[in-house]
Every structure is written in C-alpha cells, then in structure tokens.
Design a protein around this motif. Structure first.
Motif, PDB file in Angstrom:
ATOM      1  N   ASN A 550       0.822  -0.972   0.129  1.00  0.00           N
ATOM      2  CA  ASN A 550       0.212   0.447  -0.309  1.00  0.00           C
ATOM      3  C   ASN A 550       1.040   0.737  -0.398  1.00  0.00           C
ATOM      4  O   ASN A 550       0.477   2.075  -0.669  1.00  0.00           O
ATOM      5  CB  ASN A 550      -0.870  -0.195   1.513  1.00  0.00           C
ATOM      6  CG  ASN A 550      -2.229  -0.987   1.122  1.00  0.00           C
ATOM      7  OD1 ASN A 550      -2.055  -1.701  -0.010  1.00  0.00           O
ATOM      8  ND2 ASN A 550      -2.766  -1.229   2.107  1.00  0.00           N
ATOM      9  N   GLU A 554       1.006   3.787  -2.820  1.00  0.00           N
ATOM     10  CA  GLU A 554       0.695   5.271  -2.740  1.00  0.00           C
ATOM     11  C   GLU A 554       1.635   6.094  -3.527  1.00  0.00           C
ATOM     12  O   GLU A 554       1.731   7.869  -4.231  1.00  0.00           O
ATOM     13  CB  GLU A 554       0.227   5.447  -1.199  1.00  0.00           C
ATOM     14  CG  GLU A 554      -0.444   7.421  -0.951  1.00  0.00           C
ATOM     15  CD  GLU A 554      -1.233   7.338  -1.079  1.00  0.00           C
ATOM     16  OE1 GLU A 554      -1.648   8.666  -1.744  1.00  0.00           O
ATOM     17  OE2 GLU A 554      -2.427   6.488  -1.573  1.00  0.00           O
ATOM     18  N   SER A 569       2.205  12.443   1.530  1.00  0.00           N
ATOM     19  CA  SER A 569       0.751  12.113   1.905  1.00  0.00           C
ATOM     20  C   SER A 569       0.842  10.847   3.432  1.00  0.00           C
ATOM     21  O   SER A 569       1.567  10.203   2.960  1.00  0.00           O
ATOM     22  CB  SER A 569       0.355  10.855   0.724  1.00  0.00           C
ATOM     23  OG  SER A 569      -0.989  10.538   1.043  1.00  0.00           O
ATOM     24  N   VAL A 571      -1.437   7.130   4.207  1.00  0.00           N
ATOM     25  CA  VAL A 571      -1.635   5.871   3.565  1.00  0.00           C
ATOM     26  C   VAL A 571      -1.922   4.819   4.747  1.00  0.00           C
ATOM     27  O   VAL A 571      -1.216   4.279   5.361  1.00  0.00           O
ATOM     28  CB  VAL A 571      -1.373   4.928   2.890  1.00  0.00           C
ATOM     29  CG1 VAL A 571       0.537   5.236   2.851  1.00  0.00           C
ATOM     30  CG2 VAL A 571      -1.344   4.007   1.412  1.00  0.00           C
TER      31      VAL A 571
END
Length: 636
Positions: A550, A554, A569, A571
């Motif tokens: 994941n 991302e 970001s 995640v």
C-alpha cells in the motif's frame, strides 16, 4: 370409504358441482388453466433467456468455481449476498452472449460446416493415436451432455461465431511505438522515498469504550455475531471398498473372466515395415512406371533404405530409410495392410501396391508373432479386477435397493440399513463448511441442509458422493443460526472498537504530519511523540519492492516533487498502521532491459478494453429487461 365416495358421486349435488366445473371451462377456456408463468430471467431485444438456460450456465459456473477454489468457494457460497451477485453475474454473461449472437447475425458472420468439421477433427480429446476417431468423439460428447452430434456442432458454431466477432473488434486495435516507450518508462521508473510509520497500537492503552458504544455496535452489527446453523445427521453408506472386502472370488470366476476377455491379454501380430511411395498426382501412368523402375533396381540388388531416402515422396519416413515402425492389422490402408501382412520373411519386398496416396513398395524389416499371456501370469491382476468388478456390480445393486427403501419408508433409515447389511451411523455437528470427509462434499451438504431433510425431516435421495461411495442421510438434530448473547461477545466488540479508535487517532496524527510538512514546518518533535522516525529508501521500484504494498502504491500515485513543493501523503498499511510517505526524487531508468513482448501485451490490453467498450455499446443500444428475482431452481 371408497364405496361411499363412489355412491355419493352419483348423487344430485355431485352432478351439480360437476356441471359448474364444465361450465367454467367452457366460458373461460381451458387455455386459461394451462397458461404457464413466464420464468425467463431476462429479455434482450425481445429474445427471452429461459430459466433452463440460466440453470445450465449457473451450474457450470458453480462447478467450475468449486473445482478451482475448493473449500474457499463453499465458504463464499454460504454468503447469500455473494451468491446473489454470483447469480447476477451469470445473467450478465447470458445477456452479453445473446447480444453478441444478435450482432453476429446482423453482420452476417457465418462459420461453414467444413470449418466446424475441421476444428472438431483437430481436438485432441477426439483423437486416438493422433487421428480423429468417431466412436471416441461420440462417447466424449455424450459425457458432455450432447446426445446428438448436431447439438454439439451447433454449440461449436455459436462459440466460433462469437469469437470471430470478438476478433474482428479486437483486430482493429494497435499500439504505437511512443505508447510502448511510455509504458516501458513507467514500469521501469524508480523513486526515492522517505516514510514514517505510526503504530496504531500505541493509542490503545488510553482509549476508553463505554457500555453504550458496545451495545450500539452489537445492535448494528448482529449479523457478524451469529452462530452458524448446525445439523447432526443419521446416515448409511454404500462403499465399494467395504463391499470388496466381502467378495470371494473363485478360481472358476478367474478362469471365466480370463476366457471372456482373452483379447485383453493377447498381443496381436506386429510387423515393422519400410516403404517407398511415389505419388500418382496427375500422371498416374508415369508414377506407376517410376515405381516399377525402382522395383527393378531393388531386384538388381540396390539398397531399399538408400532408394527410399532418395526417391520416396514420404519424406518423413524416407529420412529413416522408409521406416514406418511397428504396425498392427487394420492400422493402414486396406491394400497396404494386405500386402504388408502377406510378406513372410524379414527382408521380403512386396510387388507394387496402389493406395489412395499413390504407389508403394513395402519391405518387411522385423516381425513379432501373436502372443497370449497365460492365465498363471495374470492371476493376481485378475483377482483384483474380478473382485473390483463384482464389488462394483454389488454396489449398484445395493445403491438401488437403499434408494428405493429409503424412499418407501421416508421416516427411518432402519429398513434400508437392514436390507443392505450396514449400520445407521450418526455424524458430529456439521456446518456448511469445514467438515471432515465425506461431509465436506457439496452434494452431501446440499442434501443435509435441504428442506426435505431439514424441514420435512425425511430421508434424502441417494447421494452419489463419488464413483465408489453413496449415502442416504436424515435429520438427527438441528440448531438454527442464532445471534450470540451480548455478554458472550462484549470483549470481542470492545477490542474491535478500541482498535478502530486507535487507527482513527493514528490517521489523525498522520494527517497532521502531512499538513505540517506541506506547510514547510519541522515535524521531528511530533515524530518523537509518536515514537516514529523517517526512514529513507532509494531506488524503490514500482513492482517487487520489499516495502508495504500500500505504501509503494501510494508513493507512485504522487506527482513528481519540485523545489517549492513537498510531495507527501498518508496511507493505511496492510497491517493497520499508518504511514506518512514523501517522494524526494523520481528516476527514469534508461538502461532498463526492453521487453520484446511489451508491445504485444499493450495491444492485447487495448484490444480487450475495446471489446468491453463494444459490448457496453451493444447494451446501451439494446432493450434489456431483467427478472427482479433470480434464483437457480437446483441450487446446491
């Protein structure tokens, strides 16, 4: 009682009632009583898709999934929501097939009889020793449920027509060199990252969950706290292996079987031959003159193998001196066969032989006489074969007997058990999945949880678990699905709510870090409070990285970083923790090895997308009606 009924039926009241019935039929018409309900599952441009078509497709798809995924599919099959989607998917496929058939008809796409015949002849399952065999073909299609060869040919025609249409659409697509280069660049791209992992568990110790929250969660999610329905069965089994232990095979039985099946123990006469072939083509006389000239050269002492290699039209055997290896009677053309088996001595050469292929000269190079294995050499094999066969015959006899008695006496298995000499046994508690054999078999589970057994409490039909095992089951005890008491699941719910709240706090902390980084603030103090630190990874690949999947996904979604822009970001990772990830550099690997198949793969992907788009366009232009409730009439 029957006499009273007969007498009363002659009375005035009975005659009046009969008159009303006759009048009703006369006025309303018999047709109003016999009109069948529309059971079609869908209608496509006025063409109905019948329940029978759906049932066949449903069972085929379900069997395929069960074979592919085993117990996993049976677990999914217990979920009614999943099975509802599964049934809708089957209907979607039938609608798509009907649309393609209608489009093919409008475009006048046809497949000739000759093409179908050639296709069938090339299917390996219909071949014996590499050649099409009609008996094998008929037997195979019967096993597939096609009892008329014309039905199978029609099914092949439909399938080939659909494929022609699909190929016609897909063949219009292609990939350009620049697209392949872009895809290659994206696939080989690498990125430098730095990321910090925020553990959700660190928040759990300070989280409190109230009794009201636990109760509310319980009320809203009772479906997650159900005990599965369970069933305990009485059952009898008919087992070939158990029957075989009771079979006594006499010497006379073995001798009789040996004599009746002597062909199985006989090796027919075999001959190894070589040949020289001259094809007749258009000038038959010239071909015959040529073969006679070769015969004369052989008679003069020239070597057969050398002439075969130089002159034979059968180049494959010619490379080996004309050798055709071992043949048995009936394996070759009739004229060739007759001439080959007329040769008596190794080294003999036949006269000129004419077949549909041309003119041949045949040489006998080796010989094996017919041989029959004596009874003494196969006695042990025979004993197993005969006992198994007798056990199988007894198995079918007992299976029929058990099925009949369990039907005639539906409220007990005792009569059937006594008749076939077995005991009635009782199973452990069973659920719809996770049972030991034979109760893991979907046919057994289908019968066990059927209304016949569960609600009406009658004996099941004979269940053919396998080729060697059959069963009859009936209800012993049943426990319906029920919701566990709140006290029983309180700790479980509390743990779920704590974990949920902890993850939410971790997510909030991660988002605060992202906002701070985007604002250009320092976050070291905040990371220390969260027991986290930034780790740096260089040259992270899109595929095959050891990092959390994941997190990598991302990172490759984020834009390229710039001097005045922090690309960052948060995640959720696979283990439930949160991560803050920043992309610090993007690198295109110009040295990456170019895949020679990439253009082909890209074209295939584009072609598949185009075909899906074509199908969606057909659906958009079509008038499609679907049944509001779709059920398989023979669900497992």
């Amino acid at each position: 009682m029957l006499e009273n009924i007969r007498e009363n039926s002659q009375g005035l009241v009975a005659k009046i009632i009969l008159g009303f019935i006759i009048l009703t039929f006369a006025v309303a018409g018999i047709g109003s009583y016999t009109n069948s309900v529309d059971t079609s599952v869908a209608e496509v441009n006025g063409v109905k898709i019948s329940q029978a078509e759906f049932d066949k497709a449903y069972q085929n798809q379900r069997n395929s999934m069960a074979q592919q995924y085993g117990e996993m599919f049976e677990t999914l099959a217990a979920d009614e929501n999943y099975m509802a989607n599964f049934r809708n998917g089957v209907v979607d496929n039938l609608i798509t097939s009907e649309l393609l058939d209608q489009a093919s008809d409008q475009l006048a796409i046809r497949v000739s009889d000759e093409t179908i015949k050639e296709y069938i002849r090339e299917i390996p399952a219909f071949q014996v020793d590499g050649k099409f065999d009609n008996n094998t073909y008929l037997a195979r299609i019967n096993q597939m449920g096609y009892y008329q060869s014309s039905d199978f040919r029609d099914a092949i025609r439909v399938d080939m027509t659909r494929r022609q249409l699909a190929l016609a659409v897909e063949a219009t697509e292609f990939s350009l060199p620049y697209q392949v280069e872009q895809l290659q660049s994206l696939q080989s791209q690498k990125r430098d990252l730095k990321y910090a992992t925020i553990s959700a568990k660190q928040f759990e110790s300070v989280i409190e969950v109230s009794e009201t929250e636990i109760s509310d969660y319980y009320q809203a999610n009772q479906i997650n706290f159900q005990n599965e329905e369970k069933i305990k069965l009485d059952y009898i089994t008919i087992d070939v292996n158990e029957i075989a232990k009771t079979i006594e095979v006499t010497e006379q039985d073995l001798e009789n079987y040996y004599n009746d099946h002597i062909a199985n123990y006989r090796q027919t006469e075999q001959r190894r031959v070589s040949h020289i072939l001259i094809e007749a083509s258009e000038d038959k006389a010239a071909a015959k003159a040529q073969i006679e000239e070769i015969k004369a050269r052989l008679d003069a002492g020239e070597d057969f193998a050398t002439l075969a290699q130089e002159l034979s039209a059968d180049v494959f055997s010619g490379e080996n001196g004309g050798d055709l290896e071992w043949i048995e009677p009936g394996a070759m053309d009739e004229a060739f066969d007759e001439a080959a088996f007329a040769l008596t001595n190794v080294g003999d050469v036949s006269d000129v032989v004419e077949t549909e292929f041309g003119f041949h000269l045949i040489k006998l190079t080796d010989y094996k006489a017919e041989q029959t294995k004596p009874l003494a050499d196969v006695i042990d094999e025979l004993r197993v074969t005969v006992s198994t066969e007798q056990a199988q015959n007894k198995y079918f006899e007992l299976q029929q007997q058990a099925g009949q008695l369990s039907f005639e006496v539906p409220d007990s298995l005792d009569d059937a058990a006594h008749a076939i000499g077995v005991e009635v046994k009782t199973s452990d508690w069973l659920t719809r999945n996770g049972n030991n054999a034979p109760f893991d078999n979907f046919k057994v589970l289908d019968a066990a949880f059927s209304d016949l057994v569960k609600q009406e409490q009658l004996n099941s039909d004979i269940i053919e678990v396998s080729d060697s095992l059959a069963m009859v089951v009936r209800l012993n005890e049943y426990q319906p699905a029920n919701v566990k008491a709140l006290a029983e699941v309180t700790d479980e719910i509390k743990a779920l709510l704590v974990a949920e709240k902890a993850q939410q706090q971790a997510q909030d902390a991660a988002q605060e870090l992202v906002a701070a980084l985007q604002a250009g603030e320092t976050v070291e103090a905040k990371l220390t409070e969260l027991n986290a630190t930034f780790e740096e990874k260089a040259d992270v690949a899109r595929y095959g990285s050891q990092l959390d999947a994941n997190l990598v996904r991302e990172a490759f979604k984020l834009p390229h970083p710039a001097a005045d822009n922090t690309v960052v970001s948060s995640v959720a990772m696979l283990n439930g923790d949160l991560a803050v990830v920043e992309v610090t550099a993007v690198k295109n690997d110009e040295t990456a090895e170019k895949s020679p198949r990439l253009a082909q793969q890209l074209t295939q992907q584009v072609a598949q997308i185009a075909f899906r788009g074509y199908v969606e366009a057909l659906k958009a232009d079509a008038e499609i009606k679907r049944s509001s409730s779709i059920q398989a009439t023979n669900q497992y």
